[in-house]
Design a protein around this motif. Structure first.
Motif, mmCIF file in Angstrom:
data_model
loop_
_atom_site.group_PDB
_atom_site.id
_atom_site.type_symbol
_atom_site.label_atom_id
_atom_site.label_comp_id
_atom_site.label_asym_id
_atom_site.label_seq_id
_atom_site.Cartn_x
_atom_site.Cartn_y
_atom_site.Cartn_z
ATOM 1 N N ALA A 114 69.413 -24.768 -23.316
ATOM 2 C CA ALA A 114 69.506 -24.275 -24.686
ATOM 3 C C ALA A 114 69.635 -22.765 -24.720
ATOM 4 O O ALA A 114 70.276 -22.204 -25.598
ATOM 5 N N GLU A 115 69.044 -22.124 -23.745
ATOM 6 C CA GLU A 115 69.015 -20.667 -23.752
ATOM 7 C C GLU A 115 68.568 -20.231 -22.364
ATOM 8 O O GLU A 115 67.976 -21.011 -21.621
ATOM 9 N N ASP A 116 68.826 -19.020 -22.018
ATOM 10 C CA ASP A 116 68.405 -18.446 -20.737
ATOM 11 C C ASP A 116 68.999 -19.195 -19.554
ATOM 12 O O ASP A 116 69.937 -18.742 -18.928
ATOM 13 N N GLY A 117 68.429 -20.356 -19.239
ATOM 14 C CA GLY A 117 68.866 -21.143 -18.090
ATOM 15 C C GLY A 117 67.807 -22.181 -17.799
ATOM 16 O O GLY A 117 66.773 -22.232 -18.484
ATOM 17 N N VAL A 118 68.054 -23.019 -16.803
ATOM 18 C CA VAL A 118 67.105 -24.083 -16.467
ATOM 19 C C VAL A 118 66.920 -24.128 -14.956
ATOM 20 O O VAL A 118 67.893 -24.055 -14.199
ATOM 21 N N ARG A 119 65.642 -24.238 -14.545
ATOM 22 C CA ARG A 119 65.351 -24.371 -13.123
ATOM 23 C C ARG A 119 65.665 -25.803 -12.701
ATOM 24 O O ARG A 119 65.248 -26.754 -13.337
ATOM 25 N N ARG A 120 66.442 -25.927 -11.609
ATOM 26 C CA ARG A 120 66.921 -27.227 -11.175
ATOM 27 C C ARG A 120 66.064 -27.749 -10.024
ATOM 28 O O ARG A 120 65.253 -27.004 -9.464
ATOM 29 N N PRO A 121 66.244 -29.036 -9.654
ATOM 30 C CA PRO A 121 65.375 -29.608 -8.614
ATOM 31 C C PRO A 121 65.460 -28.836 -7.293
ATOM 32 O O PRO A 121 64.480 -28.746 -6.572
ATOM 33 N N GLU A 122 66.652 -28.274 -6.985
ATOM 34 C CA GLU A 122 66.769 -27.557 -5.710
ATOM 35 C C GLU A 122 66.273 -26.113 -5.838
ATOM 36 O O GLU A 122 66.514 -25.297 -4.953
ATOM 37 N N ARG A 123 65.592 -25.799 -6.939
ATOM 38 C CA ARG A 123 64.941 -24.509 -7.211
ATOM 39 C C ARG A 123 65.902 -23.402 -7.625
ATOM 40 O O ARG A 123 65.507 -22.247 -7.734
ATOM 41 N N ILE A 129 68.420 -21.642 -10.469
ATOM 42 C CA ILE A 129 68.416 -21.619 -11.940
ATOM 43 C C ILE A 129 69.854 -21.565 -12.404
ATOM 44 O O ILE A 129 70.615 -20.681 -11.996
ATOM 45 N N GLN A 130 70.231 -22.540 -13.214
ATOM 46 C CA GLN A 130 71.578 -22.475 -13.789
ATOM 47 C C GLN A 130 71.480 -21.795 -15.138
ATOM 48 O O GLN A 130 70.654 -22.173 -15.976
ATOM 49 N N SER A 131 72.322 -20.812 -15.361
ATOM 50 C CA SER A 131 72.206 -20.022 -16.589
ATOM 51 C C SER A 131 72.989 -20.653 -17.734
ATOM 52 O O SER A 131 73.939 -21.415 -17.522
ATOM 53 N N TYR A 132 72.595 -20.281 -18.942
ATOM 54 C CA TYR A 132 73.337 -20.735 -20.121
ATOM 55 C C TYR A 132 74.779 -20.228 -20.046
ATOM 56 O O TYR A 132 75.718 -20.961 -20.344
ATOM 57 N N LYS A 133 74.919 -19.000 -19.597
ATOM 58 C CA LYS A 133 76.256 -18.399 -19.536
ATOM 59 C C LYS A 133 77.181 -19.219 -18.629
ATOM 60 O O LYS A 133 78.362 -19.413 -18.933
ATOM 61 N N GLU A 134 76.623 -19.722 -17.514
ATOM 62 C CA GLU A 134 77.466 -20.535 -16.629
ATOM 63 C C GLU A 134 77.893 -21.825 -17.336
ATOM 64 O O GLU A 134 79.025 -22.289 -17.178
ATOM 65 N N SER A 135 76.987 -22.387 -18.135
ATOM 66 C CA SER A 135 77.367 -23.632 -18.830
ATOM 67 C C SER A 135 78.499 -23.369 -19.827
ATOM 68 O O SER A 135 79.399 -24.185 -19.995
ATOM 69 N N HIS A 187 80.679 -31.929 -25.174
ATOM 70 C CA HIS A 187 79.259 -32.237 -25.422
ATOM 71 C C HIS A 187 78.370 -31.596 -24.365
ATOM 72 O O HIS A 187 78.832 -30.920 -23.453
ATOM 73 N N GLU A 188 77.063 -31.931 -24.474
ATOM 74 C CA GLU A 188 76.094 -31.621 -23.414
ATOM 75 C C GLU A 188 75.222 -32.850 -23.180
ATOM 76 O O GLU A 188 75.080 -33.702 -24.044
ATOM 77 N N MET A 189 74.625 -32.884 -21.974
ATOM 78 C CA MET A 189 73.729 -34.013 -21.615
ATOM 79 C C MET A 189 72.440 -33.436 -21.027
ATOM 80 O O MET A 189 72.149 -32.261 -21.217
ATOM 81 N N GLY A 190 71.670 -34.247 -20.313
ATOM 82 C CA GLY A 190 70.359 -33.834 -19.814
ATOM 83 C C GLY A 190 70.406 -32.556 -18.989
ATOM 84 O O GLY A 190 71.372 -32.297 -18.262
ATOM 85 N N ALA A 191 69.325 -31.770 -19.087
ATOM 86 C CA ALA A 191 69.286 -30.440 -18.469
ATOM 87 C C ALA A 191 69.451 -30.482 -16.950
ATOM 88 O O ALA A 191 69.985 -29.556 -16.353
ATOM 89 N N GLN A 192 68.973 -31.555 -16.302
ATOM 90 C CA GLN A 192 69.010 -31.603 -14.835
ATOM 91 C C GLN A 192 70.288 -32.245 -14.297
ATOM 92 O O GLN A 192 70.411 -32.505 -13.108
ATOM 93 N N ASP A 193 71.211 -32.534 -15.181
ATOM 94 C CA ASP A 193 72.477 -33.145 -14.765
ATOM 95 C C ASP A 193 73.444 -32.044 -14.319
ATOM 96 O O ASP A 193 73.039 -30.892 -14.159
#
Ligand SMILES: [Zn+2]
Length: 524
Positions: free
Chosen positions: A344-353, A355-361, A264-270
């Motif tokens: 969902a795509e590209d990546g997400v900027r995390r609280p510590e600034r 960016i985690q990429s979709y590819k890493e997920s 599965h997947e959960m919240g983006a900042q997790d």
């Protein structure tokens, strides 16, 4: 040239130039993560996943059609894969289970399934026969991805996993296939995934978007989580109301896998969570599975540590309700949950600034899958031995289920009781009926009342709990699931403190009450 034509040409040129600028994003999400997911030594006769995609593997969400094209090609390119179409969705998309193993194992699939079936029934099998079967059996794993259609990285990992398993020339992978049947269910909810993939297409900009509050990451109603009729397929594993679940459960029950991975997947900042579950854990579940859950989590965690990836285990995931994919835990299969933070795509900027990429997920899901397969390879025989002991207990006099029988009283609503009977039979639960009235003492009613003298009318549906599927029978038919007092206390404290709950969601699930059928429990 007159002035109007001049102005029009200028306007067209301006629009064209602006479009050109927009076509070139300021950055590419492909630059975020440089590690290769598929870095084995591969057979060149098998097509790389890129061949089926209009982007590089792992960088975006593959549509169900793209994954299906890959499956249809792979089944012709490799003798290590057998494809079973186990159902069709409401929107007409096929559901595939891919049996991946050595050609020798695939040729013996019927015999292997027969042996698993014999091992599962201790009424017809003795210790000597069981040992012989266990010695001969390959390990069996069921790897299932993205039952929630907008939790996409699982299916993308599955596409890579399929390729890696059938195309790799690495001795380690070959050894895996020689000793294991790996069933991959790559897209458990194609209708939901297609809906979500369409929304990505519509909300995608020319430049990557790393803001998890943007529409491309949040999605909008009806989202992609559910299937065509907005059913959550991960609550349907025992009620079996949807074609996806009906086909899937029937096949899983045939294969009796040792593990079932549900990605599965959960919240983006997790970060990433894997099993085992924390309390409340349903009391009918075999405690050996909790032990094995820890073994798998330990190996998976070590691999994440080695790669410096963040993760945690044993938190909000509880296991009381038997209608999640973890219904398999009541049948002797270890359910393993993956929860990857969602981009969902590209990546997400995390609280510590960062960016985690979709590819890493996708990579997290891929590595988790291979790690779990290797843990199974190392422990398969011990797990089969525990399975056999549990199957013996289910039909013995000593189990807590031995002296308990569930009785569903006759009703004029035959379609309702027949539907319930079909669900029970789908789980290999044995049902009997009585031709004459039976007088019994001290029966438990659904209300919790005990009736001292009770008459079971002829034509009742009788389900003795002492049978091979005893744990599941008790989990879905008992009127009140037992929860430890300290767990109940924690629940009460959470509610009083801030209105929260330690329960994930479903807390009431009794089958007969759900169908509105009167039933009693007879203790003898
Ligand atoms: Zn989910």
């Amino acid at each position: 040239m007159n002035k109007i034509i001049q102005t029009s040409l200028l306007l067209i040129l301006t629009v064209y130039c602006t479009a050109e600028v927009l076509k070139n994003p300021t950055s590419y999400s492909s630059d975020l993560y440089e590690e290769m997911i598929l870095n084995g030594n591969y057979d060149s006769l098998i097509d790389h996943p890129n061949k089926f995609l209009d982007f590089n593997y792992g960088e975006r969400v593959a549509s169900p059609e793209q994954i299906e094209n890959a499956i249809n090609t792979y089944k012709n390119q490799s003798n290590k894969i057998k494809v079973i179409n186990y159902a069709k969705t409401h929107e007409g998309r096929p559901l595939h289970a891919l049996i991946i193993s050595s050609p020798e194992n695939i040729a013996q699939l019927d015999e292997i399934k027969q042996n698993l079936s014999t091992l599962s029934d201790a009424r017809i099998t003795n210790d000597r026969e069981a040992k012989k079967i266990i010695d001969s059996l390959p390990a069996v794993a069921w790897m299932a991805y993205s039952i929630h259609g907008n939790e996409t990285s699982g299916s993308d990992a599955a596409l890579g996993l399929i390729y890696h398993l059938i195309a790799s020339n690495d001795p380690e992978v070959r050894n895996l296939l020689d000793n294991m049947i790996i069933v991959v269910d790559p897209v458990m909810n194609p209708d939901g995934r297609a809906r979500f993939a369409k929304s990505l297409e519509q909300y995608r900009g020319t430049a990557p978007n790393y803001d998890d509050q943007s529409l491309i990451h949040t999605g909008d109603w009806p989202y992609g989580r559910t299937n065509h009729y907005y059913f959550d397929l991960n609550r349907d594993w025992v009620y079996l109301t949807q074609p996806e679940t009906q086909g899937r459960v029937s096949l899983i029950n045939e294969f009796k896998p040792q593990i079932l991975v549900d990605a599965h997947e959960m919240g983006a900042q997790d970060t990433f969570m894997t099993g085992p579950a924390r309390e409340p854990i349903n009391k009918n579940m075999d405690r050996d599975l909790v032990k094995w859950g820890n073994v798998f989590a330990q190996d998976q965690g070590s691999e994440f540590d080695r790669r410096n990836w963040r993760f945690y285990t044993g938190e909000w995931h509880e296991d009381l309700y038997p209608g999640y994919s973890f219904y398999v835990n009541f049948k002797g299969t270890l359910g393993i949950l993956y929860e990857q933070s969602r981009m969902a795509e590209d990546g997400v900027r995390r609280p510590e600034r960062t960016i985690q990429s979709y590819k890493e997920s996708v990579h997290h899901q891929f590595v988790s899958s291979l790690t779990n397969l290797n843990t199974l390879l190392n422990n398969s025989k011990d797990m089969y031995n525990d399975y056999w002991e549990a199957r013996k207990l289910n039909v013995s006099n000593e189990s807590k289920w031995a002296n308990q029988t569930f009785v569903i009283l006759p009703t004029k609503n035959s379609s309702r009781i027949n539907t319930l009977a079909d669900k029970l039979k789908s789980q290999n639960i044995e049902i009997f009926t009585n031709k004459k009235n039976i007088n019994v003492k001290n029966v438990l009613k659904q209300t919790g009342d005990i009736i001292e003298e009770f008459n079971i009318p002829a034509g009742s549906m009788i389900i003795p709990n002492r049978q091979p599927e005893a744990p599941l029978i008790s989990a879905i038919l008992e009127f009140d699931a037992e929860i430890d007092e300290d767990v109940l206390k924690k629940e009460r404290e959470a509610t009083l403190k801030d209105g929260s709950s330690i329960m994930y969601d479903t807390t009431a699930f009794n089958f007969t009450m759900m169908y509105g059928l009167e039933a009693v429990t007879v203790q003898k």
